[in-house]
Write an enzyme that holds these catalytic residues in place. Structure first.
Site, PDB file in Angstrom:
ATOM      1  N   ARG A 156       0.899  -1.367   0.175  1.00 56.12           N
ATOM      2  CA  ARG A 156       0.031   0.112   0.109  1.00 56.12           C
ATOM      3  C   ARG A 156       0.788   1.288   0.041  1.00 56.12           C
ATOM      4  O   ARG A 156       2.040   1.263   0.575  1.00 56.12           O
ATOM      5  CB  ARG A 156      -0.851   0.086   1.128  1.00 56.12           C
ATOM      6  CG  ARG A 156      -1.696  -1.186   1.376  1.00 56.12           C
ATOM      7  CD  ARG A 156      -2.659  -1.127   2.655  1.00 56.12           C
ATOM      8  NE  ARG A 156      -3.735  -2.258   2.705  1.00 56.12           N
ATOM      9  CZ  ARG A 156      -3.278  -3.531   3.317  1.00 56.12           C
ATOM     10  NH1 ARG A 156      -2.016  -3.558   3.740  1.00 56.12           N
ATOM     11  NH2 ARG A 156      -4.068  -4.083   3.458  1.00 56.12           N
ATOM     12  N   LYS A 180      -2.312  -2.841   7.901  1.00 57.48           N
ATOM     13  CA  LYS A 180      -3.573  -2.593   8.455  1.00 57.48           C
ATOM     14  C   LYS A 180      -3.704  -3.362  10.102  1.00 57.48           C
ATOM     15  O   LYS A 180      -3.188  -4.512   9.952  1.00 57.48           O
ATOM     16  CB  LYS A 180      -4.740  -2.751   7.909  1.00 57.48           C
ATOM     17  CG  LYS A 180      -4.935  -1.839   6.438  1.00 57.48           C
ATOM     18  CD  LYS A 180      -6.188  -2.072   5.810  1.00 57.48           C
ATOM     19  CE  LYS A 180      -6.189  -0.924   4.629  1.00 57.48           C
ATOM     20  NZ  LYS A 180      -7.508  -1.066   3.936  1.00 57.48           N
ATOM     21  N   HIS A 246      -2.127   2.972  -6.163  1.00 54.98           N
ATOM     22  CA  HIS A 246      -2.822   1.729  -5.998  1.00 54.98           C
ATOM     23  C   HIS A 246      -2.849   1.111  -7.457  1.00 54.98           C
ATOM     24  O   HIS A 246      -3.117  -0.194  -7.478  1.00 54.98           O
ATOM     25  CB  HIS A 246      -4.075   2.124  -5.551  1.00 54.98           C
ATOM     26  CG  HIS A 246      -4.934   2.927  -6.234  1.00 54.98           C
ATOM     27  ND1 HIS A 246      -5.001   4.369  -6.501  1.00 54.98           N
ATOM     28  CD2 HIS A 246      -6.002   2.653  -7.435  1.00 54.98           C
ATOM     29  CE1 HIS A 246      -6.073   4.687  -7.533  1.00 54.98           C
ATOM     30  NE2 HIS A 246      -6.421   3.592  -7.988  1.00 54.98           N
ATOM     31  N   ARG A 249      -0.058  -1.433  -7.402  1.00 60.61           N
ATOM     32  CA  ARG A 249      -0.296  -2.546  -6.423  1.00 60.61           C
ATOM     33  C   ARG A 249      -1.155  -3.681  -7.172  1.00 60.61           C
ATOM     34  O   ARG A 249      -1.095  -4.640  -7.030  1.00 60.61           O
ATOM     35  CB  ARG A 249      -1.028  -1.981  -5.238  1.00 60.61           C
ATOM     36  CG  ARG A 249      -1.442  -3.033  -4.190  1.00 60.61           C
ATOM     37  CD  ARG A 249      -1.948  -2.072  -2.920  1.00 60.61           C
ATOM     38  NE  ARG A 249      -2.715  -2.853  -1.992  1.00 60.61           N
ATOM     39  CZ  ARG A 249      -2.139  -3.738  -1.047  1.00 60.61           C
ATOM     40  NH1 ARG A 249      -1.162  -3.780  -0.937  1.00 60.61           N
ATOM     41  NH2 ARG A 249      -3.373  -4.382  -0.231  1.00 60.61           N
ATOM     42  N   HIS A 272      -3.819  -8.779   2.825  1.00 61.05           N
ATOM     43  CA  HIS A 272      -5.358  -8.893   2.925  1.00 61.05           C
ATOM     44  C   HIS A 272      -5.668  -9.800   4.184  1.00 61.05           C
ATOM     45  O   HIS A 272      -5.204 -10.907   4.262  1.00 61.05           O
ATOM     46  CB  HIS A 272      -5.882  -9.411   1.638  1.00 61.05           C
ATOM     47  CG  HIS A 272      -6.076  -8.263   0.619  1.00 61.05           C
ATOM     48  ND1 HIS A 272      -6.051  -8.672  -0.656  1.00 61.05           N
ATOM     49  CD2 HIS A 272      -5.891  -6.951   0.615  1.00 61.05           C
ATOM     50  CE1 HIS A 272      -6.046  -7.592  -1.461  1.00 61.05           C
ATOM     51  NE2 HIS A 272      -6.004  -6.510  -0.598  1.00 61.05           N
ATOM     52  N   TYR A 281      -9.239  -9.852  -7.990  1.00 54.28           N
ATOM     53  CA  TYR A 281      -8.261 -10.323  -8.983  1.00 54.28           C
ATOM     54  C   TYR A 281      -8.570 -11.623  -9.819  1.00 54.28           C
ATOM     55  O   TYR A 281      -7.821 -11.818 -10.797  1.00 54.28           O
ATOM     56  CB  TYR A 281      -6.713 -10.201  -8.187  1.00 54.28           C
ATOM     57  CG  TYR A 281      -6.400  -8.989  -7.891  1.00 54.28           C
ATOM     58  CD1 TYR A 281      -6.285  -7.841  -8.410  1.00 54.28           C
ATOM     59  CD2 TYR A 281      -6.495  -8.954  -6.506  1.00 54.28           C
ATOM     60  CE1 TYR A 281      -5.833  -6.746  -7.863  1.00 54.28           C
ATOM     61  CE2 TYR A 281      -6.090  -7.754  -5.867  1.00 54.28           C
ATOM     62  CZ  TYR A 281      -5.696  -6.628  -6.531  1.00 54.28           C
ATOM     63  OH  TYR A 281      -5.480  -5.265  -6.065  1.00 54.28           O
TER      64      TYR A 281
END
Length: 302
Positions: A156, A180, A246, A249, A272, A281
């Site tokens: 990110r 995150k 992004h 990414r 994730h 994806y």
């Protein structure tokens, strides 16, 4: 009580007890009239319609071309109506209780082709190696390193610009990334990114950040990187509107999957928490599978 009287009683409650605006009441009236007409067409009433009738109505809305968001809004009105019927003892069951709300398909992520990414990297490398004033040369080298690292790791943008020097492990072959939820993960780097980081680190004065800056946070702002990347895209002949951190990414993930990488591995690299996020994806895998069948199925050529 007739269907129209039931709807009128519900709308009066919405207006008097919940203070619904006139526009909201009018929208509910239209939605419920449509629903009531569909229920009647199946030989049922608003007091006897079943869950199957509700799902058939949603299928009918979809067939009419109604968007998922609009269908979900209409279902919300019908849910509230049936809750009202149950609360007033007019029905003993709620046929909408376990009906899933229509959901819009997540848009496919914007990506660049491998050739376009290569064009960006080649230009960034050329500009980083071109003779220039010290400040301009440093900015060009920084952009090249950022771009190499982003495409090599899929970080990110906030993770990338906020990297500490201590995050670079084992002679720059791996990064320790805090993502995150303050969850750490280890991400490998390819040879190009590793060499770029080594060259960049040799230019840095003492300090904690891999990409130091004079701002309040002490490291490069993501907006600055995004601005520089868009400018590079323009110089490379790629529409700047198509390029952002992004997007690189997304390209990292899509190109890995197209090359045969496992979805779980890509999930881990991207950080994730849930694989359902990574499954956006899978359109890449769908295309790869179609091409595979067309290429190798014994009857494909016929």
């Amino acid at each position: 009580m007739s269907g129209s009287h039931l709807v009128s009683a519900f709308l009066e409650m919405m207006s008097a007890e919940r203070g619904a605006a006139a526009n909201t009441v009018a929208a509910y009236r239209r939605d419920l009239a449509d629903y009531a007409g569909f229920v009647a067409g199946r030989g049922q009433t608003l007091l006897t319609g079943t869950r199957d009738t509700v799902t058939a109505w949603l299928d009918h809305l979809r067939a009419q071309g109604l968007s998922a968001a609009s269908a979900a809004r209409r279902l919300s009105a019908v849910r509230q109506f049936h809750k009202f019927l149950c609360a007033d003892g007019l029905r003993g069951d709620d046929p909408t209780r376990i009906v899933a709300s229509p959901k819009a398909r997540r848009p496919l992520p914007k990506i660049l082709s491998v050739a376009e990414v290569d064009r960006l990297l080649s230009l960034a490398e050329a500009e980083a190696n071109a003779p220039a004033a010290p400040a301009k040369h440093l900015a060009a080298l920084r952009l090249y390193v950022l771009l190499e690292m982003l495409y090599a790791t899929g970080l990110r943008v906030s993770e990338l610009v906020g990297l500490r020097r201590a995050a670079v492990m084992r002679d720059a072959a791996f990064l320790t990334v805090t993502g995150k939820g303050n969850k750490d993960r280890i991400v490998p780097m390819n040879d190009r990114a590793r060499d770029a980081v080594r060259a960049w680190a040799a230019t840095l004065p003492p300090g904690p950040w891999l990409f130091p800056a004079n701002g309040e946070e002490g490291h490069l702002a993501r907006q600055v990187f995004a601005r520089d990347l868009k400018a590079l895209a323009g110089r490379a002949g790629i529409a700047s509107a198509r390029v952002a951190p992004h997007v690189l990414r997304h390209a990292f993930a899509s190109h890995l999957l197209a090359g045969g990488a496992d979805l779980r591995v890509v999930q881990m690299l991207l950080g994730h928490a849930d694989i359902s996020t990574t499954q956006i994806y899978t359109h890449v895998l769908d295309e790869k599978l179609r091409t595979l069948v067309e290429s190798h199925h014994p009857l494909a050529s016929g």
